[in-house]
Design a protein around this motif. Structure first.
Motif, short mmCIF file in Angstrom:
data_model
loop_
_atom_site.label_atom_id
_atom_site.label_comp_id
_atom_site.label_asym_id
_atom_site.label_seq_id
_atom_site.Cartn_x
_atom_site.Cartn_y
_atom_site.Cartn_z
N UNK A 69 0.84 -1.20 0.00
CA UNK A 69 0.00 0.00 0.00
C UNK A 69 0.88 1.25 0.00
N UNK A 70 0.56 2.30 -0.73
CA UNK A 70 -0.67 2.60 -1.48
C UNK A 70 -0.64 2.18 -2.96
N UNK A 75 -0.15 -2.16 -8.75
CA UNK A 75 0.76 -3.29 -8.93
C UNK A 75 0.02 -4.61 -9.09
N UNK A 76 -1.12 -4.74 -8.45
CA UNK A 76 -1.92 -5.95 -8.65
C UNK A 76 -2.43 -5.99 -10.09
N UNK A 77 -2.86 -4.83 -10.58
CA UNK A 77 -3.39 -4.74 -11.93
C UNK A 77 -2.37 -5.07 -13.01
N UNK A 78 -1.13 -4.61 -12.84
CA UNK A 78 -0.12 -4.85 -13.88
C UNK A 78 0.73 -6.09 -13.61
N UNK A 99 -3.39 -3.10 6.79
CA UNK A 99 -4.23 -2.11 6.12
C UNK A 99 -5.49 -2.79 5.58
N UNK A 100 -6.60 -2.55 6.24
CA UNK A 100 -7.86 -3.20 5.87
C UNK A 100 -8.29 -2.83 4.46
N UNK A 103 -6.23 -4.75 1.89
CA UNK A 103 -6.64 -6.16 1.83
C UNK A 103 -7.91 -6.33 1.02
N UNK A 104 -8.85 -5.42 1.23
CA UNK A 104 -10.11 -5.50 0.49
C UNK A 104 -9.89 -5.27 -1.00
N UNK A 105 -9.07 -4.29 -1.34
CA UNK A 105 -8.77 -4.01 -2.75
C UNK A 105 -8.14 -5.22 -3.42
#
Length: 253
Positions: A69-70, A75-78, A99-100, A103-105
């Motif tokens: 995060x942030x 980074x998850x997307x690419x 970081x809640x 985690x949700x994202x």
């Protein structure tokens, strides 16, 4: 662009050679008494991502601060998020983060539910400790903590003898830090509390509770990017320090 980059590295190599020679007097005579030897041999410099993936391959890995995060969504997307890359090589992977929102994202984007909300300055959950990891990945975490010693105490008390802890932290003598200092400024993430050296990192993971198995330097390069000759000659000026410690406890502890 490649030619320009090579020219800069040649100039850097020449400047480092001259600086090393001109400052040698600073570590001689009385000042030599302050020098500390690194407690391991065969020190080298690696691509940080490649080193981590190699050390975690086919292992049960507990990844602390996995969300980055942030930058979680980006980074998850690419596909550049280290946790996503670890999923491809580890035997079993569990992610921890405090970081809640992150985690949700991450969960919404990946569907991965092998993640836990955890504050490593308080305690590890039962799910984390009974996971019995072979490797605890503690990468780019310690510098974000106001009290890293507290985090190390809790980690030591929570996991079994022989558990390996792979740590990476920013290096106080990194080339970027050197460049910044020569220009009367400082290049640092605004959320960082600390830099580290090999000596101070090994003080944090002290030899009464941890065995230092490996210590190297790393570069914050993209995966599979090679280390150039200048950095191989001056590994102590890498971006980060990378160490593998193993938890050492007396029988019955």
């Amino acid at each position: 662009m490649k030619i320009k980059s090579k020219v800069y590295w040649i100039i850097t190599w020449m400047a480092m050679a001259m600086l090393k020679r001109s400052l040698k007097y600073r570590i001689s005579g009385h000042n030599a008494g302050w020098l500390q030897n690194v407690p391991v041999k065969n020190i080298s410099v690696f691509n940080r991502v490649d080193f981590i993936l190699d050390q975690c391959r086919d292992k049960k890995v507990l990844h602390i601060g996995f969300s980055d995060y942030p930058f979680t969504v980006q980074k998850t997307g690419n596909g550049s998020l280290l946790h996503v890359q670890l999923q491809k090589v580890t035997k079993c992977l569990l992610g921890l983060d405090n970081n809640q929102n992150a985690l949700q994202q991450y969960c919404e984007m990946t569907g991965d539910t092998n993640i836990l909300l955890c504050d490593i300055l308080l305690q590890y959950s039962l799910e984390a400790t009974t996971f019995n990891p072979e490797v605890i990945l503690f990468s780019e975490v310690a510098e974000h903590l106001a009290n890293p010693a507290q985090a190390v105490d809790i980690l030591y008390n929570s996991f079994a003898h022989g558990t390996k802890v792979l740590v990476t932290v920013p290096n106080y003598t990194a080339l970027d830090s050197l460049a910044s200092s020569l220009n009367k400024t400082e290049g640092i993430h605004p959320d960082h509390y600390w830099y580290f050296s090999p000596y101070t990192l090994c003080k944090l993971f002290d030899d009464k509770r941890f065995c230092t198995e490996q210590l190297h330097f790393g570069m914050y390069y993209l995966q599979h990017t090679k280390i150039n000759k200048v950095l191989r000659q001056y590994p102590f000026n890498g971006d980060c320090i990378m160490a593998i410690f193993s938890i050492t406890k007396n029988a019955g502890v």
